[in-house]
Design a protein around this motif. Structure first.
Motif, PDB file in Angstrom:
ATOM      1  N   ARG A   2      -9.794 -31.218  89.088  1.00 33.02           N
ATOM      2  CA  ARG A   2     -11.221 -30.913  89.194  1.00 33.02           C
ATOM      3  C   ARG A   2     -12.010 -32.221  89.230  1.00 33.02           C
ATOM      4  NH1 ARG A   2     -13.725 -32.412  84.690  1.00 33.02           N
ATOM      5  NH2 ARG A   2     -12.670 -32.295  82.672  1.00 33.02           N
ATOM      6  N   PRO A   3     -13.237 -32.204  89.745  1.00 31.69           N
ATOM      7  CA  PRO A   3     -14.076 -33.400  89.652  1.00 31.69           C
ATOM      8  C   PRO A   3     -14.210 -33.865  88.201  1.00 31.69           C
ATOM      9  CG  PRO A   3     -15.051 -31.811  91.142  1.00 31.69           C
ATOM     10  CD  PRO A   3     -13.887 -31.118  90.490  1.00 31.69           C
ATOM     11  N   GLY A   4     -13.950 -35.133  87.976  1.00 35.44           N
ATOM     12  CA  GLY A   4     -13.972 -35.675  86.623  1.00 35.44           C
ATOM     13  C   GLY A   4     -12.664 -35.520  85.876  1.00 35.44           C
ATOM     14  N   GLY A   5     -11.664 -34.875  86.494  1.00 34.43           N
ATOM     15  CA  GLY A   5     -10.374 -34.698  85.842  1.00 34.43           C
ATOM     16  C   GLY A   5      -9.635 -36.010  85.645  1.00 34.43           C
ATOM     17  N   LEU A   6      -8.664 -35.990  84.750  1.00 34.46           N
ATOM     18  CA  LEU A   6      -7.979 -37.215  84.327  1.00 34.46           C
ATOM     19  C   LEU A   6      -6.526 -37.229  84.786  1.00 34.46           C
ATOM     20  CD1 LEU A   6      -9.398 -37.203  80.711  1.00 34.46           C
ATOM     21  CD2 LEU A   6      -9.908 -38.940  82.437  1.00 34.46           C
ATOM     22  N   LEU A   7      -6.064 -38.423  85.149  1.00 35.92           N
ATOM     23  CA  LEU A   7      -4.693 -38.639  85.587  1.00 35.92           C
ATOM     24  C   LEU A   7      -4.058 -39.705  84.705  1.00 35.92           C
ATOM     25  CD1 LEU A   7      -2.278 -38.602  87.604  1.00 35.92           C
ATOM     26  CD2 LEU A   7      -3.628 -40.135  89.072  1.00 35.92           C
ATOM     27  N   LEU A   8      -2.909 -39.370  84.102  1.00 35.49           N
ATOM     28  CA  LEU A   8      -2.142 -40.303  83.281  1.00 35.49           C
ATOM     29  C   LEU A   8      -0.875 -40.691  84.025  1.00 35.49           C
ATOM     30  CD1 LEU A   8      -1.213 -41.742  80.634  1.00 35.49           C
ATOM     31  CD2 LEU A   8      -0.364 -39.515  79.855  1.00 35.49           C
ATOM     32  N   LEU A   9      -0.620 -42.000  84.111  1.00 33.21           N
ATOM     33  CA  LEU A   9       0.577 -42.512  84.766  1.00 33.21           C
ATOM     34  C   LEU A   9       1.305 -43.473  83.832  1.00 33.21           C
ATOM     35  CD1 LEU A   9      -1.913 -43.114  87.335  1.00 33.21           C
ATOM     36  CD2 LEU A   9       0.204 -42.327  88.388  1.00 33.21           C
TER      37      LEU A   9
END
Length: 216
Positions: free
Chosen positions: A138-145
């Protein structure tokens, strides 16, 4: 998009899934830094938020997110790894799938975790993966790598006594941040730690959290 790496990665983890699970399912129990990063990510997404755990392996990270109140779906390329995840976490949702072609709706997830999973993606296919991550968040969603830091790949032709053909692409945080920026993400957390002396690590380990743009 090249397909050979998908076949090789799937075959390698299918062949070693049981042995991998026996050795590494509880690996996080001895990794306080990693646990802190994962818990912080769950907190940022918030209780009740939906997290896609892409490249979930045995489901250890998937279960951690669920314990912190997230709605979570684990996805992995290897059917045998998904079998191990379901056996260890029967209450959770696990699916077989490829990270560049996720079978989920646009903007349907609040967070996406790629914990040591983009390491198997060649440079030529990395943009397609980040474009897909952008699509499902979603807009503003977070991605962890999470990934190993380096400038050359590690090639593995044997694991747990089994012949495999696995490539581990080591990259710098700057390279991953640049790829994320190209697809509408902005950096939020950028952390690197040195290798532990447990005999399993030979390079620094990177943990990045980036945020999806607020516009589609």
């Amino acid at each position: 998009m090249t397909g050979g790496y998908l076949d090789d990665t799937r075959a390698g983890y299918d062949a070693t899934a049981a042995a991998y699970a026996d050795r590494f399912h509880h690996w996080l129990d001895r990794k306080p830094v990693e646990l802190a990063v994962l818990q912080a990510f769950a907190g940022l997404v918030g209780a009740g938020g939906h997290i896609l755990d892409v490249g979930c392996g045995t489901g250890a990270t998937t279960a951690l997110f669920a314990r912190h109140g997230a709605r979570v779906t684990g996805i992995d390329l290897s059917p045998n790894m998904i079998g191990e995840a379901r056996r260890r976490n029967p209450q959770l949702d696990f699916r077989v799938g490829a990270m560049a072609h996720l079978d989920v709706d646009d903007g349907s997830s609040d967070g996406l975790c790629a914990w040591y999973s983009v390491i198997h993606v060649p440079d030529d296919d990395l943009d397609a993966v980040f474009a897909e991550f952008h699509r499902v968040l979603r807009p503003g969603g977070l991605l962890l790598l999470a990934f190993q830091v380096g400038d050359r790949p590690r090639i593995l032709d044997e694991a747990f006594g089994t012949t495999v053909s696995l490539v581990f692409h080591r990259r710098t945080p700057e390279q991953i941040v640049a790829a994320a920026r190209r697809h509408g993400f902005t950096p939020y957390v950028d952390m690197v730690r040195e290798p532990d002396d447990d005999g399993l690590e030979s390079t620094p380990q990177a943990f990045l959290i980036v945020r999806r743009s607020t516009a589609f």
